[in-house]
Design a protein around this motif. Structure first.
Motif, short mmCIF file in Angstrom:
data_model
loop_
_atom_site.label_atom_id
_atom_site.label_comp_id
_atom_site.label_asym_id
_atom_site.label_seq_id
_atom_site.Cartn_x
_atom_site.Cartn_y
_atom_site.Cartn_z
N ARG A 69 0.89 -1.18 -0.04
CA ARG A 69 0.03 0.05 -0.12
C ARG A 69 0.91 1.26 -0.08
N ILE B 55 2.58 1.57 -3.55
CA ILE B 55 1.65 2.02 -4.49
C ILE B 55 1.22 3.72 -4.28
N LYS B 56 0.89 4.16 -2.95
CA LYS B 56 0.64 5.45 -2.76
C LYS B 56 1.86 6.38 -3.21
N TRP C 17 0.23 5.25 -8.11
CA TRP C 17 -0.26 4.24 -8.94
C TRP C 17 -1.77 4.12 -8.43
N GLY C 18 -2.34 4.80 -7.62
CA GLY C 18 -3.63 4.36 -7.19
C GLY C 18 -4.74 3.91 -8.07
N ASN C 19 -4.75 4.41 -9.30
CA ASN C 19 -5.92 4.20 -9.92
C ASN C 19 -5.50 3.04 -11.18
N LYS D 157 -4.45 -0.65 -12.18
CA LYS D 157 -4.92 -1.99 -11.91
C LYS D 157 -4.06 -2.99 -12.37
N LEU E 261 -5.16 -5.01 -3.16
CA LEU E 261 -5.08 -3.88 -4.26
C LEU E 261 -6.01 -4.13 -5.20
#
Length: 385
Positions: free
Chosen positions: A82, A85-86, A90-92, A94, A144
């Motif tokens: 997490r 990613i933050k 890259w939050g959006n 997949k 995720l």
């Protein structure tokens, strides 16, 4: 490598903490983070996560009822992923690949369920699904909700760097443009400590620095275990926010005379380092973040390997295990993080008690090593952005 791969972010937790600023400040201080703890009815040195990090991870556990059933090694990985990613932004996205491994796996849960089996003669329903090696990447993917490939593996202490090699192979083959790669380890249990002591490699002396990694004058083995997780966010495309470039990868396995031995001159490490350096001039390599576990044979073998590859012009050598312990699968990732931090800050972190840990004249290219039981060596060359 066909082309460099870029490091977008790190998500790590260790005895040094969890934020980049905190970790760097703790590297800058000459103190270590190893203390004595009770394991069963015996004391041993170890490096646990700070209480504040533990509290944050427990908060994460409480957000999902399913997380009460998973091992700490898996929970550490979810927490680190997490973070990665933050920080990568890259939050959006997949379509992210995941390759996270562990040397020991679900150590705490396995020992718990085995103890229950010995007592009751029956296994818990959760014993098998919660202790399989694939738990780590699978749970991170679930958390995720990623859609890319995900797989786990174990290559003992070189697991984390092997994950990077695997991720880059998938990325450069065109399967994925972004990957999370790393390792996670929560193996500070009485049985694990007892296993290390049984091999006569564990630290036992009451010294200012219990782990004597890169102290070439030590008379005893001095390995100390730590816990932690390290996940890299890797991508094919360069960006302003990238932290560094991976410009070389090397790997090798040597024929062993014993399951936990390493050759006197570290043949597998020699091959891995030469492969990682590739076509660069040896003089371009400024430093090496070494595996250096603090054992007599392990440290000497790696130094011998460096002498065989670089001759008289050996790069500056350092290690972080004297400070945060040996974190098995995570250790190579934490080594790489140290290398990137040194490149960013243009400052070398030496080993204060080591006569061979000298400050280099420049920091542009740093080799990072890892080797595990079975003679599996990996070297990663990381370069300043």
């Amino acid at each position: 490598m066909k082309s460099p791969v870029f490091i977008s972010s790190f998500g790590t937790v260790s005895a040094l903490g969890q934020s980049k600023a905190e970790i760097w400040n703790n590297y800058k201080t000459p103190k270590h983070f190893i203390t004595k703890h009770m394991f069963g009815n015996k004391e041993a040195f170890a490096a646990f996560l700070p209480k504040e990090v533990r509290n944050d991870i427990e908060t994460l556990r409480n957000t999902n009822s399913q997380y009460g059933k998973i091992d700490e090694s898996v929970l550490f990985a979810i927490f680190s992923a997490r973070k990665a990613i933050k920080e990568a932004g890259w939050g959006n996205d997949k379509n992210i690949g995941i390759n996270i491994g562990s040397s020991r796996g679900a150590t705490g849960l396995f020992e718990k369920y085995h103890k229950e089996f010995i007592k009751n003669g029956e296994a818990s329903t959760q014993a098998s699904p919660s202790t399989t090696l694939g738990n780590i990447s699978s749970w991170v993917a679930q958390d995720l909700q990623s859609a890319g490939p995900e797989f786990s593996h174990s290559v003992t202490c070189s697991t984390g760097l092997h994950a990077i090699a695997n991720a880059i192979a998938w990325m450069q083959a065109g399967f994925c443009d972004k990957f999370l790669a790393g390792g996670s380890e929560a193996a500070l249990t009485p049985f694990t400590i007892a296993q290390m002591k049984a091999m006569k490699i564990y630290a036992s002396e009451e010294l200012d620095f219990p782990c004597r990694a890169l102290d070439m004058k030590k008379k005893r083995n001095s390995m100390v275990l730590g816990e932690g997780s390290g996940i890299l966010a890797l991508q094919n495309q360069n960006s302003e926010e990238a932290l560094g470039r991976i410009t070389g990868i090397g790997y090798a396995t040597e024929i062993l005379k014993h399951s936990v031995s390493i050759s006197e001159h570290g043949e597998s490490l020699q091959k891995a380092m030469r492969m990682a350096v590739g076509k660069k001039e040896l003089s371009e390599i400024d430093a090496v973040v070494m595996h250096a576990p603090g054992t007599l044979r392990g440290d000497l073998s790696e130094v011998n390997a460096l002498k065989a590859v670089f001759g008289e012009n050996i790069p500056a050598m350092t290690s972080n295990k004297w400070k945060l312990g040996h974190t098995f699968a995570t250790s190579g990732i934490l080594n790489l993080e140290l290398a990137v931090l040194m490149l960013q800050h243009q400052e070398f972190i030496d080993v204060p008690f080591s006569e061979i840990s000298k400050i280099p004249s420049k920091l542009e290219n740093i080799l990072v090593n890892a080797i595990g039981f079975g003679g599996n060596a990996v070297s990663i060359l990381v370069s300043r952005k």
